[in-house]
Design a protein around this motif. Structure first.
Motif, PDB file in Angstrom:
ATOM      1  N   SER A 240       0.798  -1.028   0.021  1.00  0.00           N
ATOM      2  CA  SER A 240       0.075   0.477  -0.468  1.00  0.00           C
ATOM      3  C   SER A 240       1.034   1.208   0.301  1.00  0.00           C
ATOM      4  O   SER A 240       0.610   1.992   0.374  1.00  0.00           O
ATOM      5  CB  SER A 240      -1.214  -0.144   1.418  1.00  0.00           C
ATOM      6  N   MET A 241       2.341   1.199   0.079  1.00  0.00           N
ATOM      7  CA  MET A 241       2.559   2.277  -0.134  1.00  0.00           C
ATOM      8  C   MET A 241       3.621   2.164  -1.756  1.00  0.00           C
ATOM      9  O   MET A 241       3.710   0.664  -1.778  1.00  0.00           O
ATOM     10  CB  MET A 241       3.838   2.514   1.106  1.00  0.00           C
TER      11      MET A 241
ATOM     12  N   CYS B 227       6.943   2.406  -2.040  1.00  0.00           N
ATOM     13  CA  CYS B 227       8.652   1.167  -2.020  1.00  0.00           C
ATOM     14  C   CYS B 227       7.923   0.066  -2.046  1.00  0.00           C
ATOM     15  O   CYS B 227       8.828  -0.660  -2.561  1.00  0.00           O
ATOM     16  CB  CYS B 227       9.606   1.692  -1.050  1.00  0.00           C
ATOM     17  N   GLY B 228       7.086  -0.802  -1.710  1.00  0.00           N
ATOM     18  CA  GLY B 228       6.659  -2.375  -1.274  1.00  0.00           C
ATOM     19  C   GLY B 228       6.177  -1.885  -3.201  1.00  0.00           C
ATOM     20  O   GLY B 228       6.283  -3.402  -3.435  1.00  0.00           O
TER      21      GLY B 228
ATOM     22  N   CYS C 158       7.512  -0.629  -6.035  1.00  0.00           N
ATOM     23  CA  CYS C 158       8.732   0.177  -6.528  1.00  0.00           C
ATOM     24  C   CYS C 158       9.996  -0.893  -7.377  1.00  0.00           C
ATOM     25  O   CYS C 158      10.118  -1.809  -6.442  1.00  0.00           O
ATOM     26  CB  CYS C 158       9.508   0.929  -5.879  1.00  0.00           C
TER      27      CYS C 158
ATOM     28  N   PRO D  35      14.517   8.565  -1.864  1.00  0.00           N
ATOM     29  CA  PRO D  35      13.753   9.170  -1.552  1.00  0.00           C
ATOM     30  C   PRO D  35      12.708  10.449  -1.285  1.00  0.00           C
ATOM     31  O   PRO D  35      11.927  11.189  -1.781  1.00  0.00           O
ATOM     32  CB  PRO D  35      12.915   8.734   0.436  1.00  0.00           C
ATOM     33  N   SER D  36      13.561  11.777  -1.303  1.00  0.00           N
ATOM     34  CA  SER D  36      13.583  12.725  -1.508  1.00  0.00           C
ATOM     35  C   SER D  36      13.513  12.698  -3.332  1.00  0.00           C
ATOM     36  O   SER D  36      13.064  14.193  -3.051  1.00  0.00           O
ATOM     37  CB  SER D  36      14.651  13.769  -1.188  1.00  0.00           C
TER      38      SER D  36
ATOM     39  N   CYS E 234      12.577  11.278  -5.209  1.00  0.00           N
ATOM     40  CA  CYS E 234      11.198   9.855  -6.109  1.00  0.00           C
ATOM     41  C   CYS E 234       9.706  10.345  -6.536  1.00  0.00           C
ATOM     42  O   CYS E 234       9.357  11.136  -6.049  1.00  0.00           O
ATOM     43  CB  CYS E 234      10.701   8.909  -5.129  1.00  0.00           C
TER      44      CYS E 234
ATOM     45  N   PHE F  33       6.911   8.722  -5.135  1.00  0.00           N
ATOM     46  CA  PHE F  33       6.314   9.183  -3.603  1.00  0.00           C
ATOM     47  C   PHE F  33       5.518  10.003  -3.865  1.00  0.00           C
ATOM     48  O   PHE F  33       5.145  10.987  -3.133  1.00  0.00           O
ATOM     49  CB  PHE F  33       7.566  10.099  -3.437  1.00  0.00           C
ATOM     50  N   GLN F  34       6.051  11.297  -5.029  1.00  0.00           N
ATOM     51  CA  GLN F  34       5.352  12.642  -5.181  1.00  0.00           C
ATOM     52  C   GLN F  34       4.085  11.826  -5.657  1.00  0.00           C
ATOM     53  O   GLN F  34       3.358  13.310  -5.378  1.00  0.00           O
ATOM     54  CB  GLN F  34       5.882  13.052  -6.060  1.00  0.00           C
TER      55      GLN F  34
ATOM     56  N   TRP G 185       1.883   9.581  -4.665  1.00  0.00           N
ATOM     57  CA  TRP G 185       1.682   9.549  -3.783  1.00  0.00           C
ATOM     58  C   TRP G 185       1.399  10.581  -2.793  1.00  0.00           C
ATOM     59  O   TRP G 185       0.011  10.432  -1.645  1.00  0.00           O
ATOM     60  CB  TRP G 185       2.114   8.336  -3.123  1.00  0.00           C
ATOM     61  N   LEU G 186       1.450  11.614  -2.206  1.00  0.00           N
ATOM     62  CA  LEU G 186       1.838  12.436  -1.723  1.00  0.00           C
ATOM     63  C   LEU G 186       0.539  13.577  -1.944  1.00  0.00           C
ATOM     64  O   LEU G 186       1.058  15.053  -1.649  1.00  0.00           O
ATOM     65  CB  LEU G 186       3.082  13.074  -0.822  1.00  0.00           C
TER      66      LEU G 186
ATOM     67  N   PHE H 168      -1.994  15.728  -2.482  1.00  0.00           N
ATOM     68  CA  PHE H 168      -3.406  15.950  -1.978  1.00  0.00           C
ATOM     69  C   PHE H 168      -4.276  16.875  -2.918  1.00  0.00           C
ATOM     70  O   PHE H 168      -3.750  17.663  -2.857  1.00  0.00           O
ATOM     71  CB  PHE H 168      -3.315  16.392  -0.607  1.00  0.00           C
TER      72      PHE H 168
ATOM     73  N   ARG I 154       3.448  -5.703  -7.437  1.00  0.00           N
ATOM     74  CA  ARG I 154       5.069  -5.320  -8.250  1.00  0.00           C
ATOM     75  C   ARG I 154       4.474  -5.882  -9.591  1.00  0.00           C
ATOM     76  O   ARG I 154       5.391  -5.030 -10.379  1.00  0.00           O
ATOM     77  CB  ARG I 154       5.889  -5.357  -6.928  1.00  0.00           C
TER      78      ARG I 154
ATOM     79  N   ASN J 100      12.680   4.560   4.223  1.00  0.00           N
ATOM     80  CA  ASN J 100      12.324   5.417   2.667  1.00  0.00           C
ATOM     81  C   ASN J 100      11.313   6.734   3.119  1.00  0.00           C
ATOM     82  O   ASN J 100      11.518   7.885   3.556  1.00  0.00           O
ATOM     83  CB  ASN J 100      11.788   5.043   1.652  1.00  0.00           C
TER      84      ASN J 100
ATOM     85  N   ARG K 145      11.611  10.699   3.482  1.00  0.00           N
ATOM     86  CA  ARG K 145      10.929  11.550   2.863  1.00  0.00           C
ATOM     87  C   ARG K 145      10.340  12.604   3.741  1.00  0.00           C
ATOM     88  O   ARG K 145       9.960  13.553   3.842  1.00  0.00           O
ATOM     89  CB  ARG K 145       9.528  10.992   2.545  1.00  0.00           C
TER      90      ARG K 145
ATOM     91  N   HIS L 131      12.375  15.162   4.846  1.00  0.00           N
ATOM     92  CA  HIS L 131      12.056  15.593   3.568  1.00  0.00           C
ATOM     93  C   HIS L 131      11.297  16.779   2.893  1.00  0.00           C
ATOM     94  O   HIS L 131      11.315  17.797   2.618  1.00  0.00           O
ATOM     95  CB  HIS L 131      12.687  14.906   1.939  1.00  0.00           C
TER      96      HIS L 131
ATOM     97  N   ARG M 229      -0.969  20.985   3.347  1.00  0.00           N
ATOM     98  CA  ARG M 229      -1.135  19.244   2.305  1.00  0.00           C
ATOM     99  C   ARG M 229       0.401  18.927   3.343  1.00  0.00           C
ATOM    100  O   ARG M 229       0.615  17.654   3.568  1.00  0.00           O
ATOM    101  CB  ARG M 229      -0.167  20.085   1.568  1.00  0.00           C
TER     102      ARG M 229
ATOM    103  N   VAL N  97       0.300  15.728   4.585  1.00  0.00           N
ATOM    104  CA  VAL N  97       1.628  14.110   4.355  1.00  0.00           C
ATOM    105  C   VAL N  97       2.079  13.693   5.506  1.00  0.00           C
ATOM    106  O   VAL N  97       2.330  12.671   5.570  1.00  0.00           O
ATOM    107  CB  VAL N  97       2.762  15.107   3.634  1.00  0.00           C
TER     108      VAL N  97
END
Lengths: 202, 530
Positions: free
Chosen positions: A170-171, A173-174, A176, A190-191, A193, A196-197, A199-200, A202, B379, B472, B476, B479, B505, B509
């Motif tokens: 459900s995330m 990385c799982g 990827c 992670p910064s 990715c 991630f962008q 997924w986050l 909103f 995956r 990670n 994140r 970050h 936001r 997050v």
């Protein structure tokens, strides 16, 4: 089994052009036919028209004449088997086979091993469970130790319509494909990715 | 052996909570195993005083343990010949527990109430405390009386949520003595204990001592001090032996530090996971029955990774079920039906001569399989999901064509999927050459690719990926906070328009990442601790 074109050329000791011309001529006269080898579609097999190719070449009931997997037919058989198992709650291979034999639903000649393959596929799809009877409760009518199949009860209260998604899945990385290249300060990190962008967002 | 990402994750947790210096020492121990103080100083290039302070912090918070190996010293750390040196070892499991404090608090507060929960929070925050420190802290925070605090501490110790701390520098015997003793008594092949496990086994006080709390121990301390006053009129008379012994015991009582007992808390969380797994697979009634069985057999469980619970009769299980008011409507027959369902294959509950016991291994394995299958499905896709289930159940090598036939997939697609899964470490591959010569791969012969799932290696791979994912998530989050620190520093009334949007936001997050971390930690426990 027929004969592979290369074997024909080797055994006849004729030139390629002559063999090819002869093959075309025999096909035109309806004396031989080309049969698709399911295991290796690149290999052309030929045989007399009177003969039926073996299942080793054709693939059996699950393949069409072009040597392709008959996905629609397989799905129909799977759906029918699943319905029967849900009706019975618990069923053995013999029970399922008997039900289809008496109903005559399928024109194709499906044997016991075909249904065994279908039930195996339903287990892999997580639609049914393969269990050994313990002779108690719902297995009371089945001899102890006999392999039988039980449908998952997706209708019961609280059951999820879809399979439960695990914590890792459900995330980002799982799931990827680049997780092995990901490092805290690397090109994939992670910064930076993109998954991630997304997924986050909103 | 801790995996690479396990170490990185643990170091990140320590860095966040205790700073870079302590994390450096911790990383040194995690990567190199047990080390002496001099060895740590040499490897970290920090001064001995700094290393000593870092070790004290780690020990205070139960993330490291000192010990002495009962063997001769040699090699680079040779001091005086035959002199035993104190070594330090990082406790990886306890470092991981630091993200679980909220879960532990939840368990304790639900069972014992808010005041015990508050006292327990103090122990989690400070690592280990004496009774006096606990009382002083409670008095400063909530103005609790000494008796109430001692009563609460007594409840926590009775429930085994709090234990007496292990010995500071136990003497650990060499592994040969241990292995021989265990090999004699056991005819089954047993995995040898790691150094960490051996150290903790020796350091832990006896069960009686570990959970023995005497209220008003400080009062006893005062009495002890009085006894130690120089005698006024009995000069020259020897003190009796039993007085000396009881004085030593009292000293030990008084000096005992108390800490959270992670073992018991893990056991509760394991039970919770088992109940949740059963609830998903069956229904609420089955989960209620399982919960009752766990409650009834809890006292007999002696370790976290117990394979089976103690056998219980149907009557005992029923009595435990109806103890809870919510379950008064459950009939005896309903309980029996639930047990029969749970006893059906896959057998989560074993039956033996009218008694029932829970098979924890089966439930844990079922939950682990579900987790891995979920990853494979998301995956690699549906074909991979079926391939994985086939190979996992088969437990042996299988050829590509046979796999394609079993899952009703095209051979090309099957091959492609198998390679992808193999590259990510989810499958093992072996090449088999049949016929031909040994000099060439297909000199007149055919080669086949065979595939297999190695369950043990796969669990290690998945666990390492989980540590990686947890790291990670933390990075994140750091970050995101770093990117938006101006917005965070703005007073609430000044946040308008785009700033307010950014702030909202960031709040979302944080919520999402924290909840994902908690969920992921449940999965880590499933693979690492249960």
């Amino acid at each position: 089994m027929g004969m592979w074109l290369r074997d024909i050329k080797r055994r006849s000791n004729l030139q390629d052009a002559i063999v090819n011309k002869s093959i075309i001529s025999l096909q035109a006269k309806n004396m031989i036919k080309e049969v698709v080898n399911v295991k290796n579609k690149g290999k052309k097999h030929y045989m007399a028209v009177e003969f039926e190719p073996s299942t080793e070449l054709t693939g059996g009931a699950w393949y069409d004449d072009d040597g392709n997997l008959h996905v629609e037919f397989i799905n129909i058989v799977k759906k029918c088997c699943l319905q029967k198992i849900k009706q019975l709650k618990v069923a053995t291979l013999e029970t399922v086979l008997q039900l289809f034999k008496t109903s005559g639903v399928f024109k194709a000649d499906l044997k016991e091993h075909h249904f065994e393959e279908i039930l195996g596929a339903l287990v892999l799809d997580n639609e049914v469970m393969e269990v050994k009877s313990n002779g108690m409760g719902e297995f009371g009518a089945i001899p102890e130790g006999k392999v039988c199949y039980k449908a998952f009860d997706k209708q019961r209260v609280g059951a999820a319509a879809e399979p439960r998604i695990g914590a890792m899945a459900s995330m980002p990385c799982g799931v990827c494909p680049r997780i092995r290249s990901c490092t805290p300060d690397g090109v994939v990190s992670p910064s930076t990715c993109v998954y991630f962008q997304k997924w986050l967002e909103f | 052996m801790v995996s690479q990402h396990g170490i990185l994750y643990a170091v990140h947790l320590i860095t966040n909570q205790f700073g870079n210096l302590v994390a450096k020492v911790c990383e040194c121990l995690l990567r190199n195993g047990a080390l002496t103080l001099q060895a740590i100083v040499r490897r970290t290039e920090l001064s001995p005083a700094k290393v000593r302070n870092c070790l004290l912090v780690l020990i205070q918070h139960n993330c490291a343990q000192a010990f002495i190996l009962e063997e001769s010293v040699s090699g680079e750390d040779a001091g005086e010949p035959g002199k035993a040196l104190t070594q330090y070892i990082a406790l990886f499991v306890n470092i991981l527990h630091r993200v679980r404090f909220s879960k532990f608090m939840d368990v304790v507060s639900k069972e014992l109430g808010g005041s015990c929960g508050e006292l327990f929070r103090g122990l989690l925050e400070h690592g280990r405390l004496t009774v006096k420190q606990i009382v002083d802290r409670a008095g400063a925070n909530a103005k609790e009386s000494t008796n109430t605090v001692q009563e609460d501490l007594g409840k926590l110790v009775m429930a085994h949520y709090v234990e007496c701390c292990p010995a500071p520098e136990p003497l650990v015997p060499p592994p040969d003595a241990d292995t021989k003793k265990r090999a004699k008594s056991s005819k089954v092949m047993v995995e040898p204990l790691t150094l960490e496990q051996r150290v903790m086994a020796v350091a832990m006080p006896s069960a009686m001592r570990r959970f023995s709390f005497v209220p008003n121990a400080d009062q006893v301390a005062d009495d002890q001090q009085n006894v130690n006053q120089p005698p006024s009129k009995d000069v020259g008379e020897k003190r009796k032996l039993h007085d000396l012994e009881s004085d030593t015991a009292l000293e030990e009582e008084v000096e005992c530090n108390w800490r959270a007992n992670f073992e018991e808390l893990l056991r509760r969380l394991r039970h919770k996971t088992c109940v949740d797994t059963i609830k998903v697979r069956f229904d609420d009634a089955a989960a209620t029955v399982l919960s009752a069985m766990l409650e009834a057999s809890r006292a007999e469980e002696d370790k976290v990774k117990t394979a089976n619970s103690v056998p219980l009769s149907l009557n005992t299980i029923y009595e435990e079920v109806v103890k809870n008011e919510k379950n008064h409507s459950m009939t005896f027959d309903h309980v029996r039906t639930c047990l029969e369902e749970l006893s059906c294959p896959p057998t989560f509950v074993k039956t033996d001569d009218e008694s029932y016991s829970i098979d924890f291994t089966k439930i844990t394995e079922a939950a682990q399989s579900e987790e891995i299958e979920s990853i494979v499905l998301k995956r690699f896709g549906e074909t991979a999901y079926k391939i994985f289930r086939l190979l996992f159940r088969a437990g042996c090598l299988m050829e590509t064509d046979k796999i394609a036939d079993k899952i009703f997939a095209e051979k090309k697609e099957t091959s492609k999927t198998l390679f992808k899964m193999w590259q990510d470490g989810y499958l093992l591959m072996e090449k088999l050459v049949v016929g031909g010569t040994t000099t060439g791969p297909s000199y007149g012969g055919s080669s086949y690719l065979l595939w297999k799932v190695n369950k043990r290696l796969l669990r290690e791979t998945v666990l390492d990926e989980m540590f990686h994912a947890a790291l990670n998530l933390n990075l994140r989050l750091a970050h995101e906070i770093d990117q938006n620190k101006e917005v965070l520093n703005l007073p609430p009334d000044k946040r308008e328009g785009p700033d307010k949007q950014k702030f909202d936001r960031l709040r979302n997050v944080r919520l999402l990442i924290h909840s994902s971390l908690m969920k992921l930690d449940d999965a880590i426990m499933l693979f690492h601790d249960f």
